[in-house]
Design a protein around this motif. Sequence first.
Motif, PDB file in Angstrom:
ATOM      1  N   ALA A  90       0.631  -1.373  -0.294  1.00  0.00           N
ATOM      2  CA  ALA A  90       0.403   0.039  -0.190  1.00  0.00           C
ATOM      3  C   ALA A  90       1.593   1.243   0.485  1.00  0.00           C
ATOM      4  CB  ALA A  90      -0.871  -0.330   1.156  1.00  0.00           C
ATOM      5  N   GLN A  91       1.934   1.348   1.378  1.00  0.00           N
ATOM      6  CA  GLN A  91       2.765   2.540   1.189  1.00  0.00           C
ATOM      7  C   GLN A  91       3.708   2.717  -0.439  1.00  0.00           C
ATOM      8  OE1 GLN A  91       1.756   4.626   3.621  1.00  0.00           O
ATOM      9  NE2 GLN A  91       4.035   4.933   3.479  1.00  0.00           N
ATOM     10  N   ALA A  92       4.687   1.473  -1.283  1.00  0.00           N
ATOM     11  CA  ALA A  92       4.527   0.905  -2.031  1.00  0.00           C
ATOM     12  C   ALA A  92       3.697   2.136  -3.353  1.00  0.00           C
ATOM     13  CB  ALA A  92       5.321  -0.248  -2.725  1.00  0.00           C
ATOM     14  N   GLU A  93       2.408   1.281  -3.067  1.00  0.00           N
ATOM     15  CA  GLU A  93       1.404   1.925  -4.373  1.00  0.00           C
ATOM     16  C   GLU A  93       1.760   3.691  -4.232  1.00  0.00           C
ATOM     17  OE1 GLU A  93      -2.264   0.447  -6.709  1.00  0.00           O
ATOM     18  OE2 GLU A  93      -2.458   1.687  -4.511  1.00  0.00           O
ATOM     19  N   ILE A  94       1.616   4.211  -2.832  1.00  0.00           N
ATOM     20  CA  ILE A  94       1.357   5.378  -3.004  1.00  0.00           C
ATOM     21  C   ILE A  94       2.576   6.165  -3.278  1.00  0.00           C
ATOM     22  CG2 ILE A  94       1.373   7.532  -1.418  1.00  0.00           C
ATOM     23  CD1 ILE A  94      -0.247   5.647   1.190  1.00  0.00           C
ATOM     24  N   PHE A  95       3.833   5.439  -3.416  1.00  0.00           N
ATOM     25  CA  PHE A  95       5.296   6.411  -3.979  1.00  0.00           C
ATOM     26  C   PHE A  95       5.244   6.121  -5.436  1.00  0.00           C
ATOM     27  CE2 PHE A  95       6.533   6.912   0.801  1.00  0.00           C
ATOM     28  CZ  PHE A  95       7.358   7.818   0.694  1.00  0.00           C
ATOM     29  N   LEU A  96       4.762   5.240  -5.517  1.00  0.00           N
ATOM     30  CA  LEU A  96       4.999   4.929  -7.160  1.00  0.00           C
ATOM     31  C   LEU A  96       3.737   5.875  -8.163  1.00  0.00           C
ATOM     32  CD1 LEU A  96       5.196   0.808  -6.308  1.00  0.00           C
ATOM     33  CD2 LEU A  96       6.535   2.800  -7.594  1.00  0.00           C
ATOM     34  N   ALA A  97       2.572   6.610  -7.452  1.00  0.00           N
ATOM     35  CA  ALA A  97       1.734   6.782  -8.090  1.00  0.00           C
ATOM     36  C   ALA A  97       2.437   8.546  -7.435  1.00  0.00           C
ATOM     37  CB  ALA A  97      -0.185   7.173  -6.951  1.00  0.00           C
ATOM     38  N   ASP A  98       3.212   8.686  -6.395  1.00  0.00           N
ATOM     39  CA  ASP A  98       2.908  10.035  -6.510  1.00  0.00           C
ATOM     40  C   ASP A  98       4.397  10.409  -8.173  1.00  0.00           C
ATOM     41  OD1 ASP A  98       3.505  12.848  -5.379  1.00  0.00           O
ATOM     42  OD2 ASP A  98       5.494  12.139  -5.229  1.00  0.00           O
ATOM     43  N   LEU A  99       5.245   9.175  -7.901  1.00  0.00           N
ATOM     44  CA  LEU A  99       6.350   9.596  -8.691  1.00  0.00           C
ATOM     45  C   LEU A  99       5.973   9.641 -10.146  1.00  0.00           C
ATOM     46  CD1 LEU A  99       9.487   7.723  -9.051  1.00  0.00           C
ATOM     47  CD2 LEU A  99       8.300   7.394 -10.702  1.00  0.00           C
ATOM     48  N   ARG A 100       4.895   9.219 -10.769  1.00  0.00           N
ATOM     49  CA  ARG A 100       4.268   9.067 -12.096  1.00  0.00           C
ATOM     50  C   ARG A 100       3.648   9.905 -12.693  1.00  0.00           C
ATOM     51  NH1 ARG A 100       1.743   4.405 -10.238  1.00  0.00           N
ATOM     52  NH2 ARG A 100      -0.845   4.748 -11.180  1.00  0.00           N
ATOM     53  N   ARG A 101       2.908  10.658 -10.923  1.00  0.00           N
ATOM     54  CA  ARG A 101       2.455  12.099 -11.395  1.00  0.00           C
ATOM     55  C   ARG A 101       3.549  13.236 -11.315  1.00  0.00           C
ATOM     56  NH1 ARG A 101      -0.568  10.911  -7.585  1.00  0.00           N
ATOM     57  NH2 ARG A 101       0.897  11.922  -5.890  1.00  0.00           N
ATOM     58  N   THR A 102       3.791  13.218 -10.739  1.00  0.00           N
ATOM     59  CA  THR A 102       4.552  14.751 -10.455  1.00  0.00           C
ATOM     60  C   THR A 102       5.782  14.229 -11.118  1.00  0.00           C
ATOM     61  OG1 THR A 102       3.574  14.228  -8.273  1.00  0.00           O
ATOM     62  CG2 THR A 102       5.913  15.336  -7.979  1.00  0.00           C
ATOM     63  N   TYR A 103       6.677  13.157 -11.587  1.00  0.00           N
ATOM     64  CA  TYR A 103       7.385  13.376 -12.423  1.00  0.00           C
ATOM     65  C   TYR A 103       7.516  12.460 -13.517  1.00  0.00           C
ATOM     66  CZ  TYR A 103       9.778  14.450  -7.013  1.00  0.00           C
ATOM     67  OH  TYR A 103       9.356  14.913  -5.783  1.00  0.00           O
ATOM     68  N   PRO A 104       6.490  13.247 -14.370  1.00  0.00           N
ATOM     69  CA  PRO A 104       6.612  12.496 -15.701  1.00  0.00           C
ATOM     70  C   PRO A 104       7.491  12.524 -16.257  1.00  0.00           C
ATOM     71  CG  PRO A 104       5.803  14.553 -15.698  1.00  0.00           C
ATOM     72  CD  PRO A 104       5.825  14.168 -14.649  1.00  0.00           C
ATOM     73  N   GLU A 105       9.163  12.684 -16.428  1.00  0.00           N
ATOM     74  CA  GLU A 105      10.239  12.757 -17.595  1.00  0.00           C
ATOM     75  C   GLU A 105      11.597  11.377 -16.811  1.00  0.00           C
ATOM     76  OE1 GLU A 105      10.160  13.805 -20.201  1.00  0.00           O
ATOM     77  OE2 GLU A 105       7.883  14.683 -20.159  1.00  0.00           O
ATOM     78  N   SER A 106      10.745  11.147 -15.340  1.00  0.00           N
ATOM     79  CA  SER A 106      11.211  10.560 -14.697  1.00  0.00           C
ATOM     80  C   SER A 106      12.614   9.180 -15.844  1.00  0.00           C
ATOM     81  CB  SER A 106      10.670  10.008 -13.046  1.00  0.00           C
ATOM     82  OG  SER A 106      12.125   8.970 -12.834  1.00  0.00           O
ATOM     83  N   GLU A 107      13.404   8.785 -15.213  1.00  0.00           N
ATOM     84  CA  GLU A 107      14.310   7.663 -15.731  1.00  0.00           C
ATOM     85  C   GLU A 107      13.020   6.669 -15.282  1.00  0.00           C
ATOM     86  OE1 GLU A 107      17.819   7.316 -15.274  1.00  0.00           O
ATOM     87  OE2 GLU A 107      18.586   8.036 -13.494  1.00  0.00           O
TER      88      GLU A 107
END
Length: 313
Positions: A186-203
Amino acid sequence: GLRRQTVREGVRTALGRSVDEPAARQAYADADALFQQASDAEGKERVKLFREAAEQYTEAAERFPDSMLQEDALFMAGEANFFADRYKDAQDAYEELIAAYPNTRHIDRVDARRFDIAQYWLAVHRADEKFFLTPNWRDEKLPHNDTFGNAVRVFDKVRLDDPTGRLADDATMAAASAYFADGDFAQAEIFLADLRRTYPESEHQFDAALLAIKAKMKLYQGSDYDSQHLEEALQLIDLTFAEFPQQAAEHREFLEKAYKDVRVKLALRDWRTAKFYDNRKEYGGARRYYTKLIQEFPDTSLAQDAQKRLQKI
């Protein structure tokens, strides 16, 4: 606020450390000299000198608050503690620096140091998870307790304190991976969702999508529970193929298997609902869910079973 500043001034005065710019500058110069000596030393002497330097930098910071000297002194106290292998003290100094100077010019170096500290704590936790649930009183590289919790908290601080920094997406992915490896999907999913939303250009976007698919599938608790995680996993698989065609092709086996597994689980939900109505001889409800299963999941074996039962009804 003003009240807290007044209290701190009272503490400094009681300790004989009232505001004194000349004393602060002298302490800083002494600290710099010790830091240089430590850099040229080896073994125990090196550690000893770095610790003494850290104490002098801290003294300088306390003697001249709200100044560029204090900003630099807090940063260097963190650096000296870092090289003295006192990671918890280093982390505390870096946090104090950012609390006092959120836009500090040292933020890039601080982020890098904190990232290294968090990675070290996480590696120690993984090496012996049971042992490091107990309090730590000896190893100055480690926090007093909860090595894992402190590691992911530092990753979180890196991304929150400097959300546009070059390590913000790395820290987000590191925290997500740590939670996933620890079984906290559940916590992993929260951070992953934040990464996909906040850092669209992330490698890390593609890896974050793969890990999120796995996390969502892990979070599904069975046909007696909500299907949201399965439906989101299915959407994310489709999105992954669309957004990352080349990388998705390299992981086609996993993605196709995940797609099939999710669809089977969703079909099973409709099958169980249809059977519930069927067993109660409420054939209208049974017919509705058998038909839904056939229409939405025609490629599953359950669709064939549903078709046979539908004909009998």
